[in-house]
Design a protein around this motif. Structure first.
Motif, PDB file in Angstrom:
ATOM      1  N   ASN A   1      -2.224  10.615 -11.697  1.00 11.09           N
ATOM      2  CA  ASN A   1      -2.629   9.928 -10.797  1.00 11.09           C
ATOM      3  C   ASN A   1      -2.843  11.342  -9.635  1.00 11.09           C
ATOM      4  OD1 ASN A   1      -3.641   7.740 -10.996  1.00 11.09           O
ATOM      5  ND2 ASN A   1      -1.785   6.393 -10.789  1.00 11.09           N
TER       6      ASN A   1
ATOM      7  N   SER B   1       4.236  -7.391 -13.747  1.00  9.42           N
ATOM      8  CA  SER B   1       3.973  -6.639 -12.601  1.00  9.42           C
ATOM      9  C   SER B   1       4.158  -8.088 -11.479  1.00  9.42           C
ATOM     10  CB  SER B   1       2.412  -6.803 -12.850  1.00  9.42           C
ATOM     11  OG  SER B   1       2.155  -5.401 -13.431  1.00  9.42           O
TER      12      SER B   1
ATOM     13  N   HIS C   1       0.106  -0.189 -14.193  1.00  4.84           N
ATOM     14  CA  HIS C   1       0.320  -1.418 -14.677  1.00  4.84           C
ATOM     15  C   HIS C   1       0.949  -1.601 -16.161  1.00  4.84           C
ATOM     16  CE1 HIS C   1      -4.143  -2.116 -13.606  1.00  4.84           C
ATOM     17  NE2 HIS C   1      -4.219  -0.220 -13.711  1.00  4.84           N
TER      18      HIS C   1
ATOM     19  N   PHE D   1      -0.405  -2.240  -6.691  1.00  3.52           N
ATOM     20  CA  PHE D   1      -0.678  -3.288  -8.339  1.00  3.52           C
ATOM     21  C   PHE D   1      -2.149  -2.560  -8.895  1.00  3.52           C
ATOM     22  CE2 PHE D   1       2.844  -4.889  -8.553  1.00  3.52           C
ATOM     23  CZ  PHE D   1       3.599  -5.794  -7.355  1.00  3.52           C
ATOM     24  N   ASP D   2      -2.733  -1.465  -8.542  1.00  7.05           N
ATOM     25  CA  ASP D   2      -4.459  -0.832  -8.144  1.00  7.05           C
ATOM     26  C   ASP D   2      -4.220   0.050  -9.191  1.00  7.05           C
ATOM     27  OD1 ASP D   2      -5.983  -2.294  -5.582  1.00  7.05           O
ATOM     28  OD2 ASP D   2      -5.139  -3.126  -7.809  1.00  7.05           O
ATOM     29  N   GLN D   3      -2.454   1.032  -9.249  1.00  8.14           N
ATOM     30  CA  GLN D   3      -2.862   2.491  -9.895  1.00  8.14           C
ATOM     31  C   GLN D   3      -1.723   1.891 -10.815  1.00  8.14           C
ATOM     32  OE1 GLN D   3      -4.651   4.596  -7.530  1.00  8.14           O
ATOM     33  NE2 GLN D   3      -5.680   3.219  -6.924  1.00  8.14           N
TER      34      GLN D   3
ATOM     35  N   GLU E   1       0.980  -0.802  -0.203  1.00  8.40           N
ATOM     36  CA  GLU E   1       0.230  -0.112  -0.155  1.00  8.40           C
ATOM     37  C   GLU E   1       1.032   1.526   0.172  1.00  8.40           C
ATOM     38  OE1 GLU E   1      -1.684  -0.571   3.232  1.00  8.40           O
ATOM     39  OE2 GLU E   1      -3.940  -1.990   2.668  1.00  8.40           O
TER      40      GLU E   1
ATOM     41  N   LYS F   1      -3.570   2.807  -1.103  1.00  9.80           N
ATOM     42  CA  LYS F   1      -3.741   1.794  -1.952  1.00  9.80           C
ATOM     43  C   LYS F   1      -2.942   1.209  -2.556  1.00  9.80           C
ATOM     44  CE  LYS F   1      -7.907   5.081  -3.379  1.00  9.80           C
ATOM     45  NZ  LYS F   1      -8.223   5.654  -4.867  1.00  9.80           N
ATOM     46  N   ASN F   2      -3.297   0.285  -2.748  1.00  4.14           N
ATOM     47  CA  ASN F   2      -1.669  -0.920  -3.359  1.00  4.14           C
ATOM     48  C   ASN F   2      -1.516  -0.742  -5.475  1.00  4.14           C
ATOM     49  OD1 ASN F   2      -0.949  -3.814  -5.403  1.00  4.14           O
ATOM     50  ND2 ASN F   2      -2.032  -4.162  -3.223  1.00  4.14           N
TER      51      ASN F   2
END
Length: 616
Positions: free
Chosen positions: A42, A61, A57, A53-55, A28, A50-51
């Motif tokens: 962002n 990965s 790509h 890998f969610d932000q 995170e 937030k993680n």
């Protein structure tokens, strides 16, 4: 202080010229630079928590995640060129750097990820030259140097930044043997030598915080990393970095020293000091607060709130005070609070609380200070009691002086008048009558003087020793002494006092009190019924209460209540009424730190309740 540190770190990281994020062990995002947000389009605030890998790509990965896992295990720091597809029309290339993130105790709490957009260089140069260029650029900002070892040529290569960190010139030629000599003898030198051996023989990476000594004798703290390189599973060399963290360590050392000085100061203050967060959890306490709560050490108290150490009512009051201070941004000063711990211990504190405001002018909690004033309040109560006793005694003295003046003046006037009559009287029979009246007046004066002396004795001998007396036996003794009186008046005493009940009193006072109240009950009995006197006891608020109830004529308390215990006050037409008995008994009871109350109804009877103090 932890809150301030987090905000300070956020502020510093936001301004970093490289795209940088700090990740916790759950991947995170804890801190992010503005440059990171620009590169990945962002918002630097929205991505916090937030993680990663969610932000972002990337095509790799899974590899990135593996590298992060290795980094958290302290096994490697890797540099990779990755391709990142932002959308269908735009692709970017980034250089990734993953470094362990250490706390104050040198524990790995996460990873520092830095990326550099190298999209313009991907088609221009080879991967190795791009990496070297990127590392040099990063070294300018982070004071990080790189090094490489070629086992085939048996050569060690240091970049300019690495040489600068070690305090040598550009002409210095490092070797596998002489680089060890830079490390401070002891732990640092042994750790680095072991890391080199494990890398060469076991293929193990390292990341260590060690000390070096430059040729000029300057000691520096560095973070040294190293990773073996392989080709076709064959060891081909070592690649690593050096980061000079001396300034950071010096700042941390000074900070810790300042914290120690502050802690020493507040630990030696003669009051309890603490800081709470917005949830009223303690984040700093001094020794006095920790000792009072009794949890053993300050660390055990940190993170706890008032509900963990006080009873619910006390904790609720404390929490409401905290919320008021934080909501209104105003202080509470010198408020008296009764604190009751869960073991029942009661302490009165003078409490002051002020709002704790961070560098962004936000409420971060409260700062509290309290001082134990239990002894002071006890002294105040004792002083108040002393003042009350003094006032009461002064009033008694004034009343007594008035009574003495009035009574002696009455007797003097009576004597003067009778003597005048005697002087001018010629008749012998009349003279005899006057002489008898003089004798009666003299006896009355002597009785008055005896009564006054008894009152004086009671009020001057207030420290007479109290002894343990069996109350039921004492009542039976008084009943025996009054047997003839009781028989002549057909009076019945019902003694319901427990056989084993013992009270602490002045024995002579107790006997006089019982005599007065019992004889009064008989004297003022109702002529239409047999006198019955019932004695019972009860315990009430630290007193043994003796109730003496009769079925006599009763007293009109509305009319005579405030005069009932006055000297020479009578409320019946009984021929033996003198109005001194109740006055003396009341003084005797109060001399023993007790009190007396009365309940009465005309025609039904009277109950006197005598309170014997059990504490003193």
């Amino acid at each position: 202080m932890k809150v301030q540190k987090i905000h300070r770190n956020n502020y510093i990281v936001k301004q970093l010229p490289t795209a940088t994020v700090y990740l916790n062990r759950k991947f995170e995002i804890i801190h992010a630079s503005d440059q990171w947000a620009n590169e990945f389009e962002n918002d630097s605030i929205d991505i916090l928590g937030k993680n990663i890998f969610d932000q972002i790509h990337t095509e790799a990965s899974s590899d990135l995640k593996n590298l992060l896992i290795l980094c958290l295990e302290g096994k490697s720091t890797q540099f990779n060129t990755e391709w990142c597809a932002q959308n269908d029309d735009l692709s970017k290339w980034f250089e990734w750097s993953i470094t362990p993130w250490y706390d104050d105790n040198e524990n790995i709490i996460g990873a520092i990820v830095q990326v550099q957009n190298i999209s313009l260089h991907v088609q221009v140069d080879q991967r190795f030259h791009k990496l070297e260029s990127l590392l040099r650029e990063k070294a300018e900002f982070a004071n990080i140097g790189i090094w490489e070892f070629d086992p085939i040529k048996e050569k060690v290569w240091w970049c300019e930044r690495t040489k600068a960190i070690h305090g040598v010139s550009d002409a210095f030629v490092p070797t596998f043997n002489n680089i060890i000599d830079f490390y401070k003898p002891g732990y640092s030198r042994n750790s680095f030598a072991l890391a080199l051996e494990n890398a060469a023989t076991k293929g193990a990476s390292w990341n260590e915080k060690l000390q070096i000594i430059t040729p000029e004798g300057i000691e520096k703290w560095i973070i040294t990393t190293g990773s073996p390189t392989f080709k076709n599973k064959k060891f081909t060399g070592l690649l690593g970095s050096f980061q000079d963290i001396s300034q950071t360590v010096e700042i941390e050392t000074r900070t810790k020293e300042n914290e120690r000085l502050l802690q020493t100061l507040i630990d030696n203050l003669p009051l309890n000091v603490y800081i709470k967060d917005t949830e009223s959890r303690k984040i700093l306490v001094n020794k006095s607060e920790a000792d009072y709560v009794g949890l053993g050490s300050r660390q055990e108290l940190l993170g706890k709130n008032d509900f963990d150490v006080y009873d619910h009512k006390t904790a609720k009051i404390g929490r409401n005070e905290d919320l008021w201070v934080m909501k209104n941004r105003k202080s509470i000063m010198s408020k008296e609070d009764l604190c009751i711990k869960k073991d029942g211990t009661e302490t009165i504190f003078s409490v002051s609380k002020i709002p704790y405001i961070d560098e962004n002018n936000e409420i971060a909690g409260i700062i509290g200070m309290s001082i134990d004033i239990t002894d002071i309040k006890q002294k105040e109560r004792e002083l108040k009691d002393l003042i009350n006793v003094t006032s009461l005694q002064n009033k008694k003295l004034i009343d007594f002086a008035h009574i003495v003046s009035h009574n002696l003046r009455s007797h003097t006037a009576n004597f003067s008048m009778l003597l005048d009559f005697l002087t001018h009287e010629k008749n012998e029979d009349e003279k005899s009558k006057i002489m008898k009246m003089l004798t009666d007046s003299s006896d009355s004066l002597l009785e008055t003087l005896d009564n006054l002396n008894e009152v004086v004795a009671i009020n001057t001998n207030v420290n007479q020793e109290k002894k343990k007396v069996a109350l039921k036996e004492k009542v039976e003794q008084v009943e025996s002494d009054l047997q003839a009186f009781l028989t002549n008046n057909n009076a019945l005493i019902i003694n319901q006092i427990p056989q084993k009940l013992v009270i602490k009193v002045v024995p002579d006072y107790l006997e006089s009190i019982l005599m007065n109240f019992i004889t009064n009950s008989v004297k003022y009995s109702n002529p239409e019924r047999r006198p019955v006197i019932v004695l019972t006891t009860e315990n009430k608020n630290g007193y043994t209460v003796l109730s003496i109830a009769d079925n006599g004529s009763g007293i009109d308390l509305k009319k005579y209540g405030d005069k009932l215990f006055g000297m020479y006050k009578t409320f019946h037409d009984h021929k033996d009424s003198r109005g001194i008995g109740l006055y003396i008994s009341k003084n005797q009871i109060e001399a023993m730190n007790g009190k007396v109350e009365v309940e009465s109804a005309v025609g039904k009877g009277t109950t006197f309740k005598i309170y014997f103090n059990e504490k003193d």
